[in-house]
Design a protein around this motif. Sequence first.
Motif, PDB file in Angstrom:
ATOM      1  N   SER A 182     -24.307  25.665 -30.954  1.00  7.59           N
ATOM      2  CA  SER A 182     -24.185  26.755 -29.628  1.00  7.59           C
ATOM      3  C   SER A 182     -25.487  27.503 -29.956  1.00  7.59           C
ATOM      4  O   SER A 182     -25.973  27.634 -28.878  1.00  7.59           O
ATOM      5  CB  SER A 182     -23.962  27.098 -29.517  1.00  7.59           C
ATOM      6  N   ASN A 183     -26.350  27.028 -31.205  1.00  8.54           N
ATOM      7  CA  ASN A 183     -27.884  27.971 -31.696  1.00  8.54           C
ATOM      8  C   ASN A 183     -28.967  26.917 -31.628  1.00  8.54           C
ATOM      9  O   ASN A 183     -28.669  25.428 -31.675  1.00  8.54           O
ATOM     10  CB  ASN A 183     -27.437  28.450 -33.087  1.00  8.54           C
ATOM     11  N   ARG A 184     -29.803  26.935 -30.483  1.00  7.47           N
ATOM     12  CA  ARG A 184     -30.717  26.303 -30.528  1.00  7.47           C
ATOM     13  C   ARG A 184     -31.516  26.118 -31.667  1.00  7.47           C
ATOM     14  O   ARG A 184     -32.353  25.124 -32.175  1.00  7.47           O
ATOM     15  CB  ARG A 184     -31.747  26.949 -29.725  1.00  7.47           C
ATOM     16  N   ARG A 185     -31.687  27.725 -32.601  1.00  7.57           N
ATOM     17  CA  ARG A 185     -32.072  26.912 -34.020  1.00  7.57           C
ATOM     18  C   ARG A 185     -31.599  26.159 -35.333  1.00  7.57           C
ATOM     19  O   ARG A 185     -32.475  25.585 -36.039  1.00  7.57           O
ATOM     20  CB  ARG A 185     -32.234  28.255 -34.900  1.00  7.57           C
ATOM     21  N   PHE A 186     -30.666  25.423 -34.811  1.00  2.00           N
ATOM     22  CA  PHE A 186     -30.104  24.514 -35.734  1.00  2.00           C
ATOM     23  C   PHE A 186     -30.129  22.978 -34.989  1.00  2.00           C
ATOM     24  O   PHE A 186     -29.604  22.021 -35.397  1.00  2.00           O
ATOM     25  CB  PHE A 186     -28.378  24.483 -35.472  1.00  2.00           C
ATOM     26  N   HIS A 187     -30.669  23.213 -34.115  1.00  5.08           N
ATOM     27  CA  HIS A 187     -31.451  21.819 -34.011  1.00  5.08           C
ATOM     28  C   HIS A 187     -31.843  21.465 -34.492  1.00  5.08           C
ATOM     29  O   HIS A 187     -33.187  20.948 -33.855  1.00  5.08           O
ATOM     30  CB  HIS A 187     -31.398  21.349 -32.425  1.00  5.08           C
ATOM     31  N   GLN A 188     -32.129  20.851 -35.694  1.00  3.89           N
ATOM     32  CA  GLN A 188     -32.537  19.920 -36.468  1.00  3.89           C
ATOM     33  C   GLN A 188     -31.653  18.799 -37.407  1.00  3.89           C
ATOM     34  O   GLN A 188     -30.873  19.342 -37.237  1.00  3.89           O
ATOM     35  CB  GLN A 188     -33.224  21.020 -37.866  1.00  3.89           C
ATOM     36  N   PRO A 189     -32.941  18.499 -37.610  1.00  3.74           N
ATOM     37  CA  PRO A 189     -32.103  16.812 -38.862  1.00  3.74           C
ATOM     38  C   PRO A 189     -30.987  17.111 -39.315  1.00  3.74           C
ATOM     39  O   PRO A 189     -29.930  16.756 -40.038  1.00  3.74           O
ATOM     40  CB  PRO A 189     -33.218  15.897 -38.775  1.00  3.74           C
ATOM     41  N   ILE A 190     -31.381  18.677 -40.550  1.00  2.60           N
ATOM     42  CA  ILE A 190     -30.361  18.792 -40.947  1.00  2.60           C
ATOM     43  C   ILE A 190     -28.942  19.302 -40.540  1.00  2.60           C
ATOM     44  O   ILE A 190     -28.247  19.282 -41.109  1.00  2.60           O
ATOM     45  CB  ILE A 190     -30.951  20.014 -42.496  1.00  2.60           C
ATOM     46  N   TYR A 191     -29.438  20.580 -39.258  1.00  2.32           N
ATOM     47  CA  TYR A 191     -28.117  20.887 -39.279  1.00  2.32           C
ATOM     48  C   TYR A 191     -27.173  19.728 -37.939  1.00  2.32           C
ATOM     49  O   TYR A 191     -26.050  19.599 -38.155  1.00  2.32           O
ATOM     50  CB  TYR A 191     -28.577  21.936 -37.886  1.00  2.32           C
ATOM     51  N   ALA A 233     -42.285  16.291 -49.174  1.00  4.94           N
ATOM     52  CA  ALA A 233     -43.384  16.457 -48.259  1.00  4.94           C
ATOM     53  C   ALA A 233     -43.652  18.148 -47.831  1.00  4.94           C
ATOM     54  O   ALA A 233     -44.704  18.383 -46.788  1.00  4.94           O
ATOM     55  CB  ALA A 233     -42.755  15.978 -47.264  1.00  4.94           C
ATOM     56  N   MET A 234     -42.552  18.856 -48.588  1.00  9.28           N
ATOM     57  CA  MET A 234     -43.187  20.142 -48.826  1.00  9.28           C
ATOM     58  C   MET A 234     -42.674  20.598 -47.282  1.00  9.28           C
ATOM     59  O   MET A 234     -43.608  21.469 -46.869  1.00  9.28           O
ATOM     60  CB  MET A 234     -44.263  21.258 -49.409  1.00  9.28           C
ATOM     61  N   GLN A 235     -41.671  20.201 -46.615  1.00  9.06           N
ATOM     62  CA  GLN A 235     -41.562  21.134 -45.282  1.00  9.06           C
ATOM     63  C   GLN A 235     -40.481  21.565 -45.360  1.00  9.06           C
ATOM     64  O   GLN A 235     -38.706  20.749 -45.337  1.00  9.06           O
ATOM     65  CB  GLN A 235     -41.546  19.567 -44.171  1.00  9.06           C
ATOM     66  N   LEU A 236     -40.023  22.415 -44.997  1.00  9.15           N
ATOM     67  CA  LEU A 236     -38.140  22.521 -44.514  1.00  9.15           C
ATOM     68  C   LEU A 236     -37.745  22.025 -43.480  1.00  9.15           C
ATOM     69  O   LEU A 236     -36.394  22.370 -44.238  1.00  9.15           O
ATOM     70  CB  LEU A 236     -38.597  24.295 -43.919  1.00  9.15           C
ATOM     71  N   HIS A 237     -38.654  21.748 -42.443  1.00  6.24           N
ATOM     72  CA  HIS A 237     -37.151  20.723 -42.271  1.00  6.24           C
ATOM     73  C   HIS A 237     -37.817  19.521 -41.873  1.00  6.24           C
ATOM     74  O   HIS A 237     -39.125  18.838 -41.501  1.00  6.24           O
ATOM     75  CB  HIS A 237     -37.350  20.208 -40.507  1.00  6.24           C
ATOM     76  N   SER A 238     -37.299  18.240 -41.684  1.00  4.73           N
ATOM     77  CA  SER A 238     -37.689  16.823 -42.030  1.00  4.73           C
ATOM     78  C   SER A 238     -38.104  16.792 -40.300  1.00  4.73           C
ATOM     79  O   SER A 238     -37.781  16.450 -39.284  1.00  4.73           O
ATOM     80  CB  SER A 238     -36.295  16.132 -42.410  1.00  4.73           C
ATOM     81  N   LEU A 239     -39.266  15.665 -40.232  1.00  7.17           N
ATOM     82  CA  LEU A 239     -39.428  14.913 -39.370  1.00  7.17           C
ATOM     83  C   LEU A 239     -39.495  13.686 -38.709  1.00  7.17           C
ATOM     84  O   LEU A 239     -39.906  12.820 -38.012  1.00  7.17           O
ATOM     85  CB  LEU A 239     -41.495  14.977 -39.436  1.00  7.17           C
ATOM     86  N   LEU A 240     -37.583  14.100 -39.280  1.00  7.06           N
ATOM     87  CA  LEU A 240     -37.128  12.548 -38.883  1.00  7.06           C
ATOM     88  C   LEU A 240     -36.747  12.632 -37.491  1.00  7.06           C
ATOM     89  O   LEU A 240     -36.305  13.713 -36.581  1.00  7.06           O
ATOM     90  CB  LEU A 240     -36.408  12.353 -39.509  1.00  7.06           C
ATOM     91  N   PRO A 241     -37.642  11.171 -36.640  1.00  6.68           N
ATOM     92  CA  PRO A 241     -36.643  11.188 -34.880  1.00  6.68           C
ATOM     93  C   PRO A 241     -35.360  12.101 -34.939  1.00  6.68           C
ATOM     94  O   PRO A 241     -34.602  11.618 -35.401  1.00  6.68           O
ATOM     95  CB  PRO A 241     -37.551  10.201 -34.863  1.00  6.68           C
ATOM     96  N   ARG A 242     -34.844  11.906 -33.459  1.00  7.05           N
ATOM     97  CA  ARG A 242     -33.302  12.891 -33.347  1.00  7.05           C
ATOM     98  C   ARG A 242     -33.012  11.413 -32.961  1.00  7.05           C
ATOM     99  O   ARG A 242     -31.646  10.810 -33.516  1.00  7.05           O
ATOM    100  CB  ARG A 242     -33.529  13.907 -31.850  1.00  7.05           C
ATOM    101  N   SER A 243     -33.341  10.474 -32.775  1.00  5.60           N
ATOM    102  CA  SER A 243     -33.026   9.607 -32.494  1.00  5.60           C
ATOM    103  C   SER A 243     -32.342   8.372 -34.062  1.00  5.60           C
ATOM    104  O   SER A 243     -31.849   7.503 -33.931  1.00  5.60           O
ATOM    105  CB  SER A 243     -33.898   8.250 -31.660  1.00  5.60           C
ATOM    106  N   ARG A 244     -33.547   8.522 -34.761  1.00  9.29           N
ATOM    107  CA  ARG A 244     -33.460   7.966 -36.194  1.00  9.29           C
ATOM    108  C   ARG A 244     -32.078   9.087 -36.578  1.00  9.29           C
ATOM    109  O   ARG A 244     -31.552   8.303 -37.243  1.00  9.29           O
ATOM    110  CB  ARG A 244     -34.134   7.842 -36.894  1.00  9.29           C
ATOM    111  N   VAL A 245     -31.774  10.085 -36.614  1.00 11.67           N
ATOM    112  CA  VAL A 245     -30.434  10.909 -37.181  1.00 11.67           C
ATOM    113  C   VAL A 245     -29.426  10.700 -36.758  1.00 11.67           C
ATOM    114  O   VAL A 245     -28.191  10.277 -37.167  1.00 11.67           O
ATOM    115  CB  VAL A 245     -31.102  12.413 -37.001  1.00 11.67           C
ATOM    116  N   VAL A 246     -29.170  10.394 -34.862  1.00  7.45           N
ATOM    117  CA  VAL A 246     -28.267  10.128 -34.019  1.00  7.45           C
ATOM    118  C   VAL A 246     -27.467   8.596 -34.746  1.00  7.45           C
ATOM    119  O   VAL A 246     -26.380   8.328 -34.999  1.00  7.45           O
ATOM    120  CB  VAL A 246     -28.487   9.217 -33.110  1.00  7.45           C
ATOM    121  N   LEU A 247     -29.334   7.150 -34.706  1.00 12.40           N
ATOM    122  CA  LEU A 247     -28.652   6.318 -35.610  1.00 12.40           C
ATOM    123  C   LEU A 247     -27.962   6.230 -36.915  1.00 12.40           C
ATOM    124  O   LEU A 247     -26.748   5.774 -37.034  1.00 12.40           O
ATOM    125  CB  LEU A 247     -30.087   5.380 -35.430  1.00 12.40           C
ATOM    126  N   LEU A 248     -28.605   7.271 -37.878  1.00 15.90           N
ATOM    127  CA  LEU A 248     -27.781   8.024 -39.246  1.00 15.90           C
ATOM    128  C   LEU A 248     -26.805   7.496 -39.104  1.00 15.90           C
ATOM    129  O   LEU A 248     -25.664   7.089 -39.570  1.00 15.90           O
ATOM    130  CB  LEU A 248     -28.371   8.727 -40.012  1.00 15.90           C
TER     131      LEU A 248
END
Length: 267
Positions: A59-68, A135-150
């Motif tokens: 329900s929270n758009r802020r959590f729509h990141q690979p780690i979440y 990579a000194m990034q707060l959130h990974s730049l993994l595409p959403r499709s790769r996260v879904v495949l994972l």
Amino acid sequence: MVTMGQCYYNKTIGFFYNNSGKELSSHWRPKDVVVVALGLTVSVLVLLTNLLVIAAIASNRRFHQPIYYLLGNLAAADLFAGVAYLFLMFHTGPRTARLSLQGWFVRQGLLDTSLTASVATLLAIAVERHRSVMAMQLHSLLPRSRVVLLIVGVWVAALGLGLLPAHSWHCVCALDKCSRMAPLLSRSYLAVWALSSLLVFLLMVGVYTHIFFYVRRRVQRMAEHVSCHPRYRETTLSLVKTVVIILGEWDPTFPQLLQDLIEHNGR
């Protein structure tokens, strides 16, 4: 008379428990009642808490990141584990003897699948955090499709390992290979499952250990250099916060280092 190489699909659960020498209770003992009561309570709590986590992430758009997404999958795996243990609590103790062979395999398969999915997701989260920190990034730049495949890969592996005993990797046709711990399972299956889980756990520990020492060095260097770029300090501090909960108990000095860094940045 038992003949090796013969299959015993028409036998009862008690037959296999007797073959392995494992006790099969015929009545409710006080310890059985306590175990079931505690198990039901824990299972319900697990179901409720993980449903809340999944709802919050969805329900929270802020959590729509690979780690979440991965954390949501971990919550889903734990939710599945809660269902598995709930099923176990309703089919344990004296009720075990009344299970069919298929029912027993369903009970065991639910447990194996949920545990495998949880451990595999923990490793995926560790790898994602390692990639982000390096990579000194707060959130990974993994595409959403790769996260879904994972995530799909995690569940395919978990379901495959959980379903194997019911279809082939059992001892119904080889009683001499039956395990005492799980009387219908082959000892080789339990050995492979345990070793694979241990390997995943060791890989996860290795990844987090590397993250721990890397972040600790970053914190110490930032404490020594006042002229760090503000954005660089903010990114590093945010990355530290994402792992401090996981790593804080590994080294008693790590939370203090984080506190020192926060105070240093606030001056």
